[in-house]
Scaffold this active site. Structure first.
Site, mmCIF file in Angstrom:
data_model
loop_
_atom_site.group_PDB
_atom_site.id
_atom_site.type_symbol
_atom_site.label_atom_id
_atom_site.label_comp_id
_atom_site.label_asym_id
_atom_site.label_seq_id
_atom_site.Cartn_x
_atom_site.Cartn_y
_atom_site.Cartn_z
ATOM 1 N N GLY A 135 -24.142 -33.616 13.040
ATOM 2 C CA GLY A 135 -24.615 -33.483 11.668
ATOM 3 C C GLY A 135 -24.907 -34.838 11.062
ATOM 4 N N ILE A 167 -23.012 -37.355 10.131
ATOM 5 C CA ILE A 167 -22.341 -38.507 10.730
ATOM 6 C C ILE A 167 -22.728 -38.663 12.190
ATOM 7 C CG2 ILE A 167 -20.092 -39.477 11.364
ATOM 8 C CD1 ILE A 167 -18.967 -38.073 8.854
ATOM 9 N N THR A 182 -12.489 -40.003 13.486
ATOM 10 C CA THR A 182 -12.507 -40.343 12.063
ATOM 11 C C THR A 182 -12.693 -39.082 11.222
ATOM 12 O OG1 THR A 182 -14.903 -40.707 12.117
ATOM 13 C CG2 THR A 182 -13.499 -42.625 12.515
ATOM 14 N N ALA A 183 -12.554 -37.905 11.837
ATOM 15 C CA ALA A 183 -12.840 -36.637 11.166
ATOM 16 C C ALA A 183 -11.591 -36.106 10.451
ATOM 17 C CB ALA A 183 -13.372 -35.625 12.171
ATOM 18 N N ARG A 184 -10.739 -35.402 11.172
ATOM 19 C CA ARG A 184 -9.481 -34.898 10.635
ATOM 20 C C ARG A 184 -8.424 -34.989 11.732
ATOM 21 N NH1 ARG A 184 -11.093 -35.634 6.311
ATOM 22 N NH2 ARG A 184 -11.173 -34.244 4.492
ATOM 23 N N GLU A 222 -0.348 -37.612 7.215
ATOM 24 C CA GLU A 222 -0.731 -38.870 6.576
ATOM 25 C C GLU A 222 0.065 -39.048 5.290
ATOM 26 O OE1 GLU A 222 -4.978 -38.861 6.107
ATOM 27 O OE2 GLU A 222 -5.344 -38.648 8.252
ATOM 28 N N HIS A 252 -7.162 -44.078 7.453
ATOM 29 C CA HIS A 252 -8.048 -43.109 6.810
ATOM 30 C C HIS A 252 -8.949 -43.795 5.770
ATOM 31 C CE1 HIS A 252 -8.448 -38.560 5.733
ATOM 32 N NE2 HIS A 252 -9.632 -39.199 5.685
ATOM 33 N N ALA A 268 -12.297 -44.811 6.811
ATOM 34 C CA ALA A 268 -13.651 -44.852 7.374
ATOM 35 C C ALA A 268 -14.715 -44.601 6.317
ATOM 36 C CB ALA A 268 -13.787 -43.831 8.499
#
Length: 312
Positions: free
Chosen positions: A147, A149, A224-226, A255, A274, A276
């Site tokens: 998508g 990113i 870097t997503a979840r 986190e 976190h 990014a």
């Protein structure tokens, strides 16, 4: 307008966030555990590190909009819709920032930037310096998700003369010279695997022991997503036992990352907290907050917000 933001912000970040909203709005930035003290008066909620569920919404008598960043796995959209509360995410708003961060992590890994910086600052003997590095040119990068990113990562990677593979469940995507493949082929042929998908029940723990075993033994995983997309115990085991070559992580199962996490002690791991999507400083991204303000103004004007995830 009463805007409630939950999360962990330092004082400088709080000041920058507050200044990004109109001066006549009430902006409350609180730690997640204080949510019940403020949710009753909130008209807009920007939630981090909390679950926006039935129990919380029962206390949110004035809420009109739940505005998230890219991810919205912590929001019960159906429960919001039943109460006439809009839910919107900011997908794509910080895509370029995240894609750049991914490339920075990859370059750091292959060029040993963090290691060399520490070596020089600790006054190491340069005549005895020994390390293993590499070039990106000629490597294959696989993006899971193509998508906003993933497609930017693909373009950046092509500029480094890398081959780009992509896996996505949207068959109508324009690949722009990128090879769309199934997941097993991507894992088998990629030197770098980057995760660029949303967290949902289908993707939770996608990266488990079986997934990792299909990767090259010297491959690098970038997330870097979840955090919960990756089964952290399986990843740690794979990193310690040489199943894969390394990992670059900006997100974690819990986190902030525990100070006792084994990830902090592994030499083949690069960690960032976190950030990014936050190139302007900790917990701040000017473009994202402009989007938030625009969406809030739309809701105040009885218009649906952009990127809304429900229909009211």
């Amino acid at each position: 307008m009463n805007v409630l933001i939950t999360g962990y912000f330092n004082d400088d970040s709080k000041q920058r966030v507050v200044q990004s909203f109109p001066h006549d709005w009430q902006i409350h930035i609180i730690e997640p555990q204080l949510i019940e003290q403020f949710i009753g008066d909130a008209e807009v909620l920007i939630p981090e590190h909390i679950q926006v569920n039935e129990a919380l919404l029962d206390q949110a008598q004035s809420l009109k909009l739940v505005q998230t960043g890219a991810g919205y796995d912590n929001v019960d959209i159906e429960a919001c819709t039943k109460r006439g509360i809009w839910v919107s995410n900011a997908a794509g708003v910080n895509a370029n920032a995240v894609a750049e961060h991914i490339m920075a992590l990859i370059l750091n890994h292959y060029k040993n930037i963090s290691y060399l910086d520490r070596f020089m600052k600790h006054k190491g003997d340069e005549t005895k310096l020994s390390y293993t590095g590499g070039e990106l040119s000629g490597l294959t990068i696989g993006t899971i998700g193509y998508g906003a990113i993933g497609s930017r990562v693909g373009k950046f990677a092509q500029a480094f003369n890398m081959k780009v593979l992509a896996y996505d469940n949207n068959p109508s995507l324009s690949s722009d010279g990128v090879e769309l493949v199934d997941l097993d082929i991507l894992l088998a042929h990629s030197d770098i695997v980057t995760i660029n998908i949303f967290l949902n029940e289908e993707t939770r723990n996608l990266v488990d022991r079986t997934f990792l075993s299909k990767m090259k033994s010297n491959a690098v995983l970038v997330n870097t997503a979840r955090g919960p997309i990756v089964c952290e115990p399986d990843l740690i085991e794979a990193l310690k036992n040489g199943v894969i070559g390394g990992a670059c992580l900006d997100v974690f199962t819990e986190e902030p990352l525990s100070l006792d996490s084994e990830l902090r002690s592994l030499d083949n791991v690069t960690l960032t907290p976190h950030t990014a999507g936050m190139p302007d400083g900790m917990k701040f991204h000017e473009t994202r907050y402009r989007f938030f303000v625009s969406n809030i103004n739309r809701v105040m004007g009885n218009e649906p917000p952009q990127n809304n995830l429900n229909q009211i």
